[in-house]
Design a protein around this motif. Structure first.
Motif, short mmCIF file in Angstrom:
data_model
loop_
_atom_site.label_atom_id
_atom_site.label_comp_id
_atom_site.label_asym_id
_atom_site.label_seq_id
_atom_site.Cartn_x
_atom_site.Cartn_y
_atom_site.Cartn_z
N THR A 51 -22.04 -17.41 10.78
CA THR A 51 -22.27 -17.46 12.08
C THR A 51 -21.07 -16.88 12.77
N ARG A 99 -18.80 -14.72 11.82
CA ARG A 99 -18.81 -13.37 11.65
C ARG A 99 -19.81 -12.50 12.49
N GLY A 100 -21.13 -13.18 12.92
CA GLY A 100 -22.04 -12.48 13.46
C GLY A 100 -21.77 -12.61 15.00
N LYS A 101 -20.91 -13.49 15.50
CA LYS A 101 -20.30 -13.52 16.86
C LYS A 101 -19.19 -12.86 17.15
N GLY A 102 -18.65 -12.23 15.99
CA GLY A 102 -17.36 -11.54 16.29
C GLY A 102 -16.25 -12.32 16.47
N SER A 103 -16.32 -13.75 15.82
CA SER A 103 -15.25 -14.69 16.31
C SER A 103 -14.45 -14.83 14.79
N TRP A 104 -14.84 -14.42 13.94
CA TRP A 104 -14.11 -14.44 12.43
C TRP A 104 -13.20 -13.28 12.28
N PRO A 105 -11.93 -13.36 12.31
CA PRO A 105 -11.03 -12.31 12.24
C PRO A 105 -11.49 -11.39 10.98
N SER A 106 -11.42 -10.02 11.27
CA SER A 106 -11.79 -8.98 10.37
C SER A 106 -10.84 -8.90 9.19
N PRO A 115 -11.44 -19.62 17.11
CA PRO A 115 -13.15 -19.27 17.04
C PRO A 115 -13.69 -20.33 17.71
#
Length: 213
Positions: A187, A189-196, A207
């Motif tokens: 979830t 990663r989908g929102k872009g909150s998880w550090p790449s 996050p």
């Protein structure tokens, strides 16, 4: 860096304070901070293993753990719990390895955290100056270069990984916890909150909780 004639070691940060440390030994200081955080995490994980082995109410087991005055006392308590606890042989071997590895690194960590940091006046190399308690012996000087500190952190990181895996195996027998963690990670990663890659830079907001959206 200022040299002091006739002085073999000079104390870091006594004159320039934080600015002196940041200017000349920022990388070493960051590694010492990393070691502190990883060790605190490791001790929390050890407490979880102890509460599992003791069984019953976790709050009561944790109170026993928290009342121990030193890390060694807590580690001895965990070793005793391993001796009498109900673990299958593979997990017993795994926990024994964790305790052995923790013993090996505990004194090094203790010296680094409580030492006086000094710099060799000829080489400009950082050392941890350690005095044995209640001893008239001269202090020892442990090398604390980036390479020295990274070696200890790498070993502690390895122990963190083994310990975390064992905790998951013990507390998550049916795999539901792992599925929940994976769902939250997906979830984020989908929102872009998880550090790449790596960790977010200092000062960035944490996050957001998917449940808040």
């Amino acid at each position: 860096m200022t040299k002091r004639p006739g002085i073999q070691y000079w104390p870091l940060g006594r004159l320039g304070h934080a600015d002196e440390i940041r200017e000349h030994f920022s990388e070493e200081a960051a590694l010492i901070g990393t070691l502190t955080i990883l060790w605190n995490n490791h001790e929390i994980d050890l407490s979880r293993l102890f509460t599992y082995l003791v069984g019953g109410k976790h709050s009561y087991a944790y109170a026993i753990w928290a009342r121990q005055p030193t890390h060694k006392a807590r580690r001895d308590l965990l070793e005793l719990a391993l001796e009498h606890g109900d673990l299958d042989e593979p997990r017993r071997v795994q926990l024994a390895e964790i305790i052995k590895g923790t013993k090996a690194i505990a004194d090094q960590r203790n010296d680094l955290i409580h030492a006086e940091y000094v710099v060799h006046s000829r080489t400009d190399r950082l050392h941890a100056k350690v005095r044995a308690p209640n001893s008239a012996k001269p202090p020892t000087y442990h090398g604390s270069s980036v390479k020295d500190l990274q070696r200890i952190i790498d070993e502690l990181g390895r122990l963190n990984g083994i310990t975390s895996q064992l905790i998951v195996d013990l507390y998550d027998r049916d795999g539901s916890m792992r599925q929940s963690i994976a769902a939250v990670a997906a979830t984020l990663r989908g929102k872009g909150s998880w550090p790449s890659q790596g960790n977010p830079r200092s000062g960035s907001p944490p996050p957001s909780d998917p449940q808040e959206s």
